[in-house]
Write an enzyme that holds these catalytic residues in place. Sequence first.
Site, PDB file in Angstrom:
ATOM      1  N   LYS A  39      20.271   5.065 -15.738  1.00 53.10           N
ATOM      2  CA  LYS A  39      19.986   4.174 -14.640  1.00 53.10           C
ATOM      3  C   LYS A  39      21.235   3.385 -14.276  1.00 53.10           C
ATOM      4  O   LYS A  39      21.370   2.853 -13.182  1.00 53.10           O
ATOM      5  CB  LYS A  39      18.896   3.176 -15.042  1.00 53.10           C
ATOM      6  CG  LYS A  39      17.614   3.799 -15.501  1.00 53.10           C
ATOM      7  CD  LYS A  39      16.652   2.678 -15.969  1.00 53.10           C
ATOM      8  CE  LYS A  39      15.555   3.211 -16.818  1.00 53.10           C
ATOM      9  NZ  LYS A  39      14.816   2.093 -17.476  1.00 53.10           N
ATOM     10  N   GLU A  95      29.087   7.949 -13.122  1.00 45.24           N
ATOM     11  CA  GLU A  95      28.613   7.323 -14.363  1.00 45.24           C
ATOM     12  C   GLU A  95      29.033   5.855 -14.401  1.00 45.24           C
ATOM     13  O   GLU A  95      30.010   5.460 -13.762  1.00 45.24           O
ATOM     14  CB  GLU A  95      29.199   8.123 -15.544  1.00 45.24           C
ATOM     15  CG  GLU A  95      28.942   7.610 -16.928  1.00 45.24           C
ATOM     16  CD  GLU A  95      27.468   7.533 -17.320  1.00 45.24           C
ATOM     17  OE1 GLU A  95      26.692   6.916 -16.576  1.00 45.24           O
ATOM     18  OE2 GLU A  95      27.116   8.058 -18.391  1.00 45.24           O
ATOM     19  N   ASP A  96      28.293   5.061 -15.130  1.00 40.74           N
ATOM     20  CA  ASP A  96      28.647   3.644 -15.223  1.00 40.74           C
ATOM     21  C   ASP A  96      29.786   3.411 -16.213  1.00 40.74           C
ATOM     22  O   ASP A  96      30.739   2.710 -15.922  1.00 40.74           O
ATOM     23  CB  ASP A  96      27.418   2.775 -15.583  1.00 40.74           C
ATOM     24  CG  ASP A  96      26.684   3.227 -16.844  1.00 40.74           C
ATOM     25  OD1 ASP A  96      27.078   4.235 -17.471  1.00 40.74           O
ATOM     26  OD2 ASP A  96      25.696   2.560 -17.209  1.00 40.74           O
ATOM     27  N   ASP A  99      31.803   5.889 -23.181  1.00 42.88           N
ATOM     28  CA  ASP A  99      32.056   5.228 -24.457  1.00 42.88           C
ATOM     29  C   ASP A  99      32.435   6.305 -25.485  1.00 42.88           C
ATOM     30  O   ASP A  99      33.598   6.685 -25.565  1.00 42.88           O
ATOM     31  CB  ASP A  99      30.772   4.465 -24.817  1.00 42.88           C
ATOM     32  CG  ASP A  99      30.917   3.548 -26.007  1.00 42.88           C
ATOM     33  OD1 ASP A  99      31.990   2.965 -26.183  1.00 42.88           O
ATOM     34  OD2 ASP A  99      29.936   3.404 -26.752  1.00 42.88           O
ATOM     35  N   VAL A 149      29.725  -4.508 -22.720  1.00 40.95           N
ATOM     36  CA  VAL A 149      29.714  -5.196 -21.436  1.00 40.95           C
ATOM     37  C   VAL A 149      28.386  -4.990 -20.716  1.00 40.95           C
ATOM     38  O   VAL A 149      27.685  -4.002 -20.940  1.00 40.95           O
ATOM     39  CB  VAL A 149      30.886  -4.725 -20.538  1.00 40.95           C
ATOM     40  CG1 VAL A 149      32.213  -5.199 -21.099  1.00 40.95           C
ATOM     41  CG2 VAL A 149      30.886  -3.213 -20.366  1.00 40.95           C
TER      42      VAL A 149
HETATM   43  P1  IMP Z   1      28.476   7.512 -24.532  1.00 40.91           P
HETATM   44  O1  IMP Z   1      27.602   8.742 -24.608  1.00 40.91           O
HETATM   45  O2  IMP Z   1      28.689   6.915 -25.894  1.00 40.91           O
HETATM   46  O3  IMP Z   1      29.781   7.768 -23.824  1.00 40.91           O
HETATM   47  O4  IMP Z   1      27.645   6.420 -23.797  1.00 40.91           O
HETATM   48  C1  IMP Z   1      27.490   6.327 -22.474  1.00 40.91           C
HETATM   49  C2  IMP Z   1      26.279   5.479 -22.117  1.00 40.91           C
HETATM   50  O5  IMP Z   1      26.044   4.442 -23.071  1.00 40.91           O
HETATM   51  C3  IMP Z   1      26.514   4.811 -20.800  1.00 40.91           C
HETATM   52  O6  IMP Z   1      26.052   5.577 -19.730  1.00 40.91           O
HETATM   53  C4  IMP Z   1      25.777   3.499 -20.951  1.00 40.91           C
HETATM   54  O7  IMP Z   1      24.437   3.645 -20.535  1.00 40.91           O
HETATM   55  C5  IMP Z   1      25.803   3.210 -22.446  1.00 40.91           C
HETATM   56  N1  IMP Z   1      26.868   2.242 -22.799  1.00 40.91           N
HETATM   57  C6  IMP Z   1      28.035   2.476 -23.455  1.00 40.91           C
HETATM   58  N2  IMP Z   1      28.773   1.370 -23.591  1.00 40.91           N
HETATM   59  C7  IMP Z   1      28.067   0.380 -23.008  1.00 40.91           C
HETATM   60  C8  IMP Z   1      28.323  -1.017 -22.774  1.00 40.91           C
HETATM   61  O8  IMP Z   1      29.363  -1.603 -23.153  1.00 40.91           O
HETATM   62  N3  IMP Z   1      27.352  -1.697 -22.113  1.00 40.91           N
HETATM   63  C9  IMP Z   1      26.201  -1.116 -21.662  1.00 40.91           C
HETATM   64  N4  IMP Z   1      25.935   0.182 -21.826  1.00 40.91           N
HETATM   65  C10 IMP Z   1      26.856   0.924 -22.502  1.00 40.91           C
HETATM   66 MG    MG Z   2      22.552   2.037 -20.699  1.00 43.03          MG
END
Ligand code: IMP
Ligand code: MG
Length: 171
Positions: A39, A95-96, A99, A149
Amino acid sequence: MPQSTLITRAQIEKRVAEMGRQISADFAGSELIALCVLKGAVFFCSDLMRQISLDVALDFIQVSSYGNQKYSSGVVTILKEPQLDMRGKAVLIVEDIIDSGLSMREVFRYIESRGASVVKTATFLDKPASRKVDFKAEYVGFSIDPQFVIGYGLDYAERYRNIPEIQVLSD
Ligand code: IMP
Ligand code: MG
């Protein structure tokens, strides 16, 4: 939980406009689909699309995420599939934040498997120091340190998405 401003509304507006110009130039002449990752990317995607001066279709995908945790479980499943036919199209995944890179690696592979001719990623935020798997987005709004964040679509346990700037959430 105390919060402090990391990226202001004015900085967001300026950077998203720059990204839109770049994307418009790079995708000129292609059939473009913006694929918003639900979302968190809803806010960024709606701003970004309005800065893209090309015909652009919109679709959505949702993958399982952190749940109510600050850290990823590492397991990614697709909760909502896109509806549009992607064969031969250029797909820009929006994507937002990236990470660990796990979600994007899965989304990217999945979209490639649907026959898109070009797949690129635009992320509003990037935390390159937090990667568990190698993943690079072509378009990055801001690279930030590994901290949690919120705001501009980003949540903590579904809260704070409506804060119009990026803030650091500390315990
Ligand atoms: P990844 O799979 O670890 O790269 O995570 C990506 C997803 O984790 C993003 O689309 C976010 O929904 C969530 N996410 C990662 N870091 C943060 C943060 O600092 N704040 C809020 N959501 C995060
Ligand atoms: Mg999230």
